[in-house]
Design a protein around this motif. Structure first.
Motif, PDB file in Angstrom:
ATOM      1  N   TRP A 272      -9.366   9.118   4.717  1.00  0.00           N
ATOM      2  CA  TRP A 272      -8.649   7.896   4.310  1.00  0.00           C
ATOM      3  C   TRP A 272      -9.323   7.241   3.111  1.00  0.00           C
ATOM      4  CZ3 TRP A 272     -10.379   2.718   4.668  1.00  0.00           C
ATOM      5  CH2 TRP A 272      -9.397   1.754   4.369  1.00  0.00           C
ATOM      6  N   GLN A 279      -0.952   9.033   5.221  1.00  0.00           N
ATOM      7  CA  GLN A 279      -0.098   8.659   6.336  1.00  0.00           C
ATOM      8  C   GLN A 279      -0.796   7.732   7.323  1.00  0.00           C
ATOM      9  OE1 GLN A 279      -1.365  11.551   5.759  1.00  0.00           O
ATOM     10  NE2 GLN A 279      -2.364  12.341   7.601  1.00  0.00           N
ATOM     11  N   SER A 281      -3.115   4.248   7.950  1.00  0.00           N
ATOM     12  CA  SER A 281      -3.439   2.966   7.340  1.00  0.00           C
ATOM     13  C   SER A 281      -4.771   2.458   7.871  1.00  0.00           C
ATOM     14  CB  SER A 281      -2.340   1.937   7.627  1.00  0.00           C
ATOM     15  OG  SER A 281      -2.269   1.666   9.018  1.00  0.00           O
ATOM     16  N   GLY A 282      -5.319   1.500   7.169  1.00  0.00           N
ATOM     17  CA  GLY A 282      -6.565   0.903   7.618  1.00  0.00           C
ATOM     18  C   GLY A 282      -6.425   0.213   8.957  1.00  0.00           C
ATOM     19  N   ARG A 283      -5.278  -0.404   9.200  1.00  0.00           N
ATOM     20  CA  ARG A 283      -5.053  -1.080  10.487  1.00  0.00           C
ATOM     21  C   ARG A 283      -5.052  -0.074  11.629  1.00  0.00           C
ATOM     22  NH1 ARG A 283      -0.106  -5.195  10.954  1.00  0.00           N
ATOM     23  NH2 ARG A 283      -1.500  -6.244   9.481  1.00  0.00           N
ATOM     24  N   GLN A 284      -4.439   1.085  11.420  1.00  0.00           N
ATOM     25  CA  GLN A 284      -4.424   2.103  12.465  1.00  0.00           C
ATOM     26  C   GLN A 284      -5.836   2.609  12.751  1.00  0.00           C
ATOM     27  OE1 GLN A 284      -1.679   4.829  10.636  1.00  0.00           O
ATOM     28  NE2 GLN A 284       0.069   4.050  11.813  1.00  0.00           N
ATOM     29  N   GLN A 322     -10.499  -1.405   2.187  1.00  0.00           N
ATOM     30  CA  GLN A 322      -9.094  -1.772   2.062  1.00  0.00           C
ATOM     31  C   GLN A 322      -8.927  -2.934   1.086  1.00  0.00           C
ATOM     32  OE1 GLN A 322      -6.185  -0.302   3.909  1.00  0.00           O
ATOM     33  NE2 GLN A 322      -5.502  -1.270   2.009  1.00  0.00           N
ATOM     34  N   ASP A 326      -6.844  -2.834  -2.473  1.00  0.00           N
ATOM     35  CA  ASP A 326      -5.762  -3.787  -2.699  1.00  0.00           C
ATOM     36  C   ASP A 326      -6.023  -4.641  -3.935  1.00  0.00           C
ATOM     37  OD1 ASP A 326      -4.524  -2.814  -0.454  1.00  0.00           O
ATOM     38  OD2 ASP A 326      -5.201  -4.430   0.862  1.00  0.00           O
TER      39      ASP A 326
END
Length: 375
Positions: A272, A279, A281-284, A322, A326
């Motif tokens: 990641w 596919q 995300s950082g939240r996952q 992340q 961003d």
């Protein structure tokens, strides 16, 4: 010996063009000392348009302030050489101290105001009646050079600072990926990784000067706030990586054997960060980390504290990375409709007060003032 790059050749050609233009106008007017206009071009020229613009503006203001101080000091103390030297030294020392306190391009005002007084006054100290004419002529010559340098730099292939700053950001992210990949692959940091971290620190510190100049780049409307937030988080990346490495090493020492689930998760995080696992995300990854922490703590209660520490540091790295991604994207977008939601909190590093050694600054300014007084 390396050959100059095309950017360096372009900068040299633009400076020469501006200098010849200033010299031509100074000879055509004519001014008393046309070479002052030509020399001023090279003093204020900078490869970046924004930096040239800021130097030109503040050098002009500093020159005018110094010329006014010369007209005020020299005729007043023309018959008192000791008082004249004392007043001039006090002026130079005070202005230099102010320039050292200000770490932005505005410090150029105080520095030029300090040095312009002796440059104008010393040659006319025995002729105070003509000082005003000399100060006016010197100001005209310097301002002509400043205007020519700014005009040529803004019209002839202007060099924006935003793309260069963006390239620096990308290089910082690439260095961070390199070190993070080794840590997450169960490898201890070696001398090469330490060199990468040192280079990363130097590059982070180098962003400060570029971010300050960003607001003077008229061709760029990119938010400097995103660049400052990015810089703050990249500064935190180094200690965060070191803390994560220590926590992972401590956990691996306490575990009786490698855990396949943990190794798979670390590999997923590494992909990641590298940008390969689009596919995920950082939240996952954060949610998976908390689930893994609870499960591993139940399976290995004696190593629960080490596991919790390592996964907590890993979650902090995910938040930090992340935010960095961003902010880099927001900087590239220019004026996004809304700022990114930041998770890694570093308010104490953004806009916080800087430390000033006032004693050392005063000593530096006083040394110059004393030197001028003794001369």
């Amino acid at each position: 010996m390396t050959m100059p790059t095309w950017r360096e050749w372009l900068f040299s050609a633009k400076a020469l063009l501006a200098a010849l233009l200033a010299l031509y106008i100074a000879l055509a007017i004519p001014l008393d000392n046309p070479y002052w206009a030509m020399a001023s071009v090279y003093v204020v020229s900078h490869p970046l348009s924004g930096a040239t613009r800021s130097k030109a503006l503040y050098r002009a203001l500093g020159t005018l302030l110094g010329a006014a101080a010369s007209v005020a000091i020299i005729p007043t103390f023309a018959q008192q050489p000791l008082m004249m030297s004392l007043a001039m030294s006090a002026w130079i020392g005070a202005l230099l101290f102010l320039s050292l306190l200000d770490r932005t391009p505005r410090s150029y005002i105080f520095m030029l105001a300090a040095y312009t007084v002796p440059l104008i006054s010393l040659s006319e100290v025995n002729h105070p009646a003509t000082l005003f004419d000399v100060a006016l002529a010197r100001s005209e010559e310097i301002l002509l050079g400043i205007v020519c340098a700014s005009l040529v730099n803004a019209v002839v292939f202007p060099s924006r600072i935003a793309p260069i700053l963006g390239a620096r950001m990308d290089r910082l992210l690439a260095d961070g990926r390199e070190v993070a990949a080794r840590l997450l692959a169960s490898k201890a940091l070696d001398a090469a990784d330490q060199a990468t971290l040192n280079r990363l620190l130097v590059d982070v510190m180098g962003l400060d000067g570029m971010i300050v100049q960003l607001s003077y780049d008229s061709s760029s409307h990119l938010p400097a706030r995103h660049a400052r937030d990015f810089r703050a988080r990249m500064a935190m990346l180094i200690p965060q990586l070191v803390s994560l490495g220590d926590a992972l090493q401590a956990m691996r020492r306490e575990l009786p054997q490698p855990l396949p689930e943990l190794a798979e998760y670390l590999q997923q995080v590494a992909l990641w960060i590298d940008g390969s696992a689009l596919q995920v995300s950082g939240r996952q990854l954060q949610e998976r980390s908390r689930q893994l922490e609870v499960w591993l703590a139940d399976e290995h209660p004696r190593q629960a504290l080490a596991i919790e520490s390592a996964l907590r540091q890993l979650r902090a790295l995910i938040d930090l990375w992340q935010d960095s991604i961003d902010l880099r994207q927001s900087f590239a977008d220019g004026h996004p409709e809304r700022s990114p939601v930041l998770h890694y909190r570093v308010e104490q590093l953004v806009g916080g007060p800087r430390y000033y050694d006032h004693g050392l600054l005063a000593f530096s300014a006083a040394s110059v003032a004393l030197g001028v007084f003794l001369l």
